[in-house]
Design a protein around this motif. Structure first.
Motif, PDB file in Angstrom:
ATOM      1  N   UNK A  38      28.375  37.122   0.948  1.00  0.00           N
ATOM      2  CA  UNK A  38      27.535  37.930   0.053  1.00  0.00           C
ATOM      3  C   UNK A  38      27.502  37.419  -1.364  1.00  0.00           C
ATOM      4  N   UNK A  39      28.577  36.745  -1.780  1.00  0.00           N
ATOM      5  CA  UNK A  39      28.614  36.104  -3.095  1.00  0.00           C
ATOM      6  C   UNK A  39      28.311  37.045  -4.244  1.00  0.00           C
ATOM      7  N   UNK A  40      27.375  36.655  -5.079  1.00  0.00           N
ATOM      8  CA  UNK A  40      27.040  37.406  -6.287  1.00  0.00           C
ATOM      9  C   UNK A  40      26.440  38.773  -5.980  1.00  0.00           C
ATOM     10  N   UNK A  41      25.915  38.959  -4.773  1.00  0.00           N
ATOM     11  CA  UNK A  41      25.302  40.242  -4.422  1.00  0.00           C
ATOM     12  C   UNK A  41      26.310  41.386  -4.484  1.00  0.00           C
ATOM     13  N   UNK A  42      27.585  41.075  -4.212  1.00  0.00           N
ATOM     14  CA  UNK A  42      28.613  42.111  -4.263  1.00  0.00           C
ATOM     15  C   UNK A  42      28.707  42.759  -5.642  1.00  0.00           C
ATOM     16  N   UNK A  43      28.334  42.017  -6.686  1.00  0.00           N
ATOM     17  CA  UNK A  43      28.591  42.471  -8.049  1.00  0.00           C
ATOM     18  C   UNK A  43      27.603  43.506  -8.553  1.00  0.00           C
ATOM     19  N   UNK A  44      26.431  43.603  -7.912  1.00  0.00           N
ATOM     20  CA  UNK A  44      25.450  44.546  -8.458  1.00  0.00           C
ATOM     21  C   UNK A  44      24.777  45.434  -7.416  1.00  0.00           C
ATOM     22  N   UNK A 200      21.627  40.459   2.722  1.00  0.00           N
ATOM     23  CA  UNK A 200      22.418  39.349   2.210  1.00  0.00           C
ATOM     24  C   UNK A 200      23.921  39.527   2.240  1.00  0.00           C
ATOM     25  N   UNK A 201      24.413  40.702   2.635  1.00  0.00           N
ATOM     26  CA  UNK A 201      25.855  40.959   2.666  1.00  0.00           C
ATOM     27  C   UNK A 201      26.321  41.187   4.097  1.00  0.00           C
TER      28      UNK A 201
END
Length: 244
Positions: A38-44, A200-201
């Motif tokens: 998921x990468x950066x998607x986890x952050x927002x 994406x996650x």
């Protein structure tokens, strides 16, 4: 000329060895697993899902996290909100909850959301990572990593120990185990299944096992799984997952 070539070859060999060590470090494995999951998607991304007839949600508000759960009991809607502090509502009215109970509910909410979003969270400040080597589990190669927590920022369960098995080919954590001390303590071993990618996650469900005898070491629990010496306790299934 031969001396120069020999020196160059030595440098290349040393460089390759150093790169190999870097590739199989606990940190690099976890970084790659998070990136692929998921990468950066986890952050927002905000999240909601149902688990055992309770709806959980995570919202990110101005850089802070607000975690919630709600369920119905005797026709009343009970909502628990964990932000900077814990608050319980029955319908729309705030209910006073003793600090010990509020802490128990807060930890429960945090635990469910933590497992739902794995491997994100393994780079938290309190996490200590140790690479235990490469192992074979059910015929597949895995990187085995031990996770412990620092007392500072490690929460009330900082003494718990986790072990993760990251697939060598996919870097996905197909298995995890943990030793805990609350409510009499014990060990659990989880097997991921029903993988799906939602916006994406990566999300998975788990088969949740426990040893027949809880007197072994948590880092050896994969051997018990190989030998069919674990008992299936339950299944961890997330339903109606929504990312927005």
């Amino acid at each position: 000329m031969k001396i120069k070539l020999s020196l160059l070859l030595l440098i290349v060999i040393v460089s390759c060895k150093n790169n190999s060590k870097e590739i199989i470090s606990a940190q690099s494995i976890i970084d790659k697993s998070i990136e692929l999951s998921g990468g950066e998607l986890y952050k927002f991304k905000n999240l909601s899902f149902d688990f055992r007839d309770i709806t959980y949600s995570l919202k990110r508000i101005n850089g802070s996290k607000e975690m919630k759960r709600f369920f119905y009991k005797d026709s009343n809607k009970i909502s628990d909100v964990k932000g900077k502090k814990f608050t319980r509502y029955i319908n729309d009215s705030i209910v006073i909850v003793p600090d010990s109970i509020a802490l128990k509910y807060s930890n429960s909410i945090n635990s469910v959301l933590y497992f739902a979003l794995l491997p994100y969270g393994l780079n938290d400040a309190a996490v200590n990572k140790e690479y235990l080597g490469e192992v074979t589990l059910k015929g597949e190669k895995y990187y085995k990593i031990k996770i412990t927590f620092s007392k500072e920022n490690g929460g009330d369960d900082y003494k718990d120990t986790y072990v993760y098995w990251f697939n060598k080919e996919t870097y996905k954590p197909d298995y995890l185990a943990y030793k805990f001390f609350v409510n009499g303590g014990g060990m659990r071993f989880r097997v991921a299944y029903n993988e799906r990618i939602i916006n994406g996650i990566r999300f998975v469900d788990y088969e949740n096992y426990t040893p027949m005898i809880n007197n072994g070491k948590i880092i050896n629990i994969d051997r018990l799984y190989e030998n069919d010496s674990l008992v299936l306790l339950s299944k961890i299934e997330l339903k109606n997952i929504n990312l927005y």
